[in-house]
Design a protein around this motif. Sequence first.
Motif, short mmCIF file in Angstrom:
data_model
loop_
_atom_site.label_atom_id
_atom_site.label_comp_id
_atom_site.label_asym_id
_atom_site.label_seq_id
_atom_site.Cartn_x
_atom_site.Cartn_y
_atom_site.Cartn_z
N GLU A 8 -37.54 -32.11 -46.99
CA GLU A 8 -38.49 -31.82 -45.91
C GLU A 8 -37.93 -30.71 -45.01
O GLU A 8 -36.77 -30.71 -44.64
CB GLU A 8 -38.69 -33.07 -45.07
CG GLU A 8 -39.65 -32.88 -43.93
CD GLU A 8 -39.67 -34.08 -43.00
OE1 GLU A 8 -40.15 -33.89 -41.88
OE2 GLU A 8 -39.20 -35.16 -43.38
N TYR A 9 -38.75 -29.75 -44.68
CA TYR A 9 -38.39 -28.60 -43.85
C TYR A 9 -39.07 -28.78 -42.51
O TYR A 9 -40.30 -28.82 -42.43
CB TYR A 9 -38.87 -27.33 -44.56
CG TYR A 9 -38.24 -26.05 -44.12
CD1 TYR A 9 -36.87 -25.86 -44.16
CD2 TYR A 9 -39.03 -25.00 -43.68
CE1 TYR A 9 -36.30 -24.67 -43.77
CE2 TYR A 9 -38.48 -23.80 -43.30
CZ TYR A 9 -37.11 -23.64 -43.34
OH TYR A 9 -36.55 -22.45 -42.95
N HIS A 10 -38.31 -28.93 -41.42
CA HIS A 10 -38.87 -29.28 -40.13
C HIS A 10 -38.13 -28.57 -38.99
O HIS A 10 -37.11 -27.94 -39.21
CB HIS A 10 -38.80 -30.79 -39.93
CG HIS A 10 -37.44 -31.33 -40.19
ND1 HIS A 10 -37.05 -31.77 -41.43
CD2 HIS A 10 -36.35 -31.47 -39.41
CE1 HIS A 10 -35.78 -32.16 -41.39
NE2 HIS A 10 -35.33 -31.98 -40.17
N THR A 27 -33.48 -28.23 -43.07
CA THR A 27 -33.58 -29.48 -43.81
C THR A 27 -32.61 -30.51 -43.25
O THR A 27 -32.56 -31.64 -43.70
CB THR A 27 -33.28 -29.26 -45.30
OG1 THR A 27 -31.97 -28.71 -45.44
CG2 THR A 27 -34.30 -28.34 -45.93
N TRP A 28 -31.80 -30.11 -42.23
CA TRP A 28 -30.81 -30.99 -41.61
C TRP A 28 -31.50 -32.01 -40.72
O TRP A 28 -32.41 -31.67 -39.96
CB TRP A 28 -29.83 -30.16 -40.78
CG TRP A 28 -28.78 -30.96 -40.09
CD1 TRP A 28 -27.59 -31.37 -40.59
CD2 TRP A 28 -28.83 -31.45 -38.75
NE1 TRP A 28 -26.89 -32.08 -39.66
CE2 TRP A 28 -27.64 -32.15 -38.51
CE3 TRP A 28 -29.76 -31.38 -37.73
CZ2 TRP A 28 -27.35 -32.77 -37.31
CZ3 TRP A 28 -29.48 -32.00 -36.51
CH2 TRP A 28 -28.28 -32.67 -36.33
N GLY A 29 -31.09 -33.25 -40.75
CA GLY A 29 -31.58 -34.27 -39.83
C GLY A 29 -33.05 -34.57 -39.99
O GLY A 29 -33.63 -34.44 -41.07
N LYS A 30 -33.65 -35.01 -38.86
CA LYS A 30 -35.07 -35.34 -38.83
C LYS A 30 -35.77 -34.47 -37.80
O LYS A 30 -35.12 -33.85 -36.95
CB LYS A 30 -35.25 -36.81 -38.46
CG LYS A 30 -34.67 -37.79 -39.47
CD LYS A 30 -34.87 -39.22 -39.01
CE LYS A 30 -34.05 -39.47 -37.80
NZ LYS A 30 -33.14 -40.54 -37.76
N GLU A 31 -37.08 -34.43 -37.85
CA GLU A 31 -37.89 -33.67 -36.89
C GLU A 31 -37.51 -34.06 -35.46
O GLU A 31 -37.46 -35.24 -35.12
CB GLU A 31 -39.37 -33.97 -37.12
CG GLU A 31 -40.30 -33.27 -36.17
CD GLU A 31 -40.62 -31.85 -36.56
OE1 GLU A 31 -40.90 -31.04 -35.65
OE2 GLU A 31 -40.57 -31.53 -37.76
#
Length: 73
Positions: A8-10, A27-31
């Motif tokens: 996921e790219y956020h 792509t690191w971590g979460k949104e």
Amino acid sequence: MRSGIHPEYHLIDVRMTDGTMIQMKTTWGKEGDTMNLEIDPLSHPAWTGGGTRLMDTGGRVSKFKNKYAGLGF
């Protein structure tokens, strides 16, 4: 592109060493996560170009200069 194989790219917040915040896609971590940098382009000598010094550990540089002094170094 095959679906389901790509991460996921956020957007995340990135806190620079001086405290400023910027937003980046990753792509690191979460949104909405925050990445705190210890070294960044504002402070690292590789980007700032300053503070480079030649360290003479154990006199190796001095020995080299003395050994090749007559060759124009």
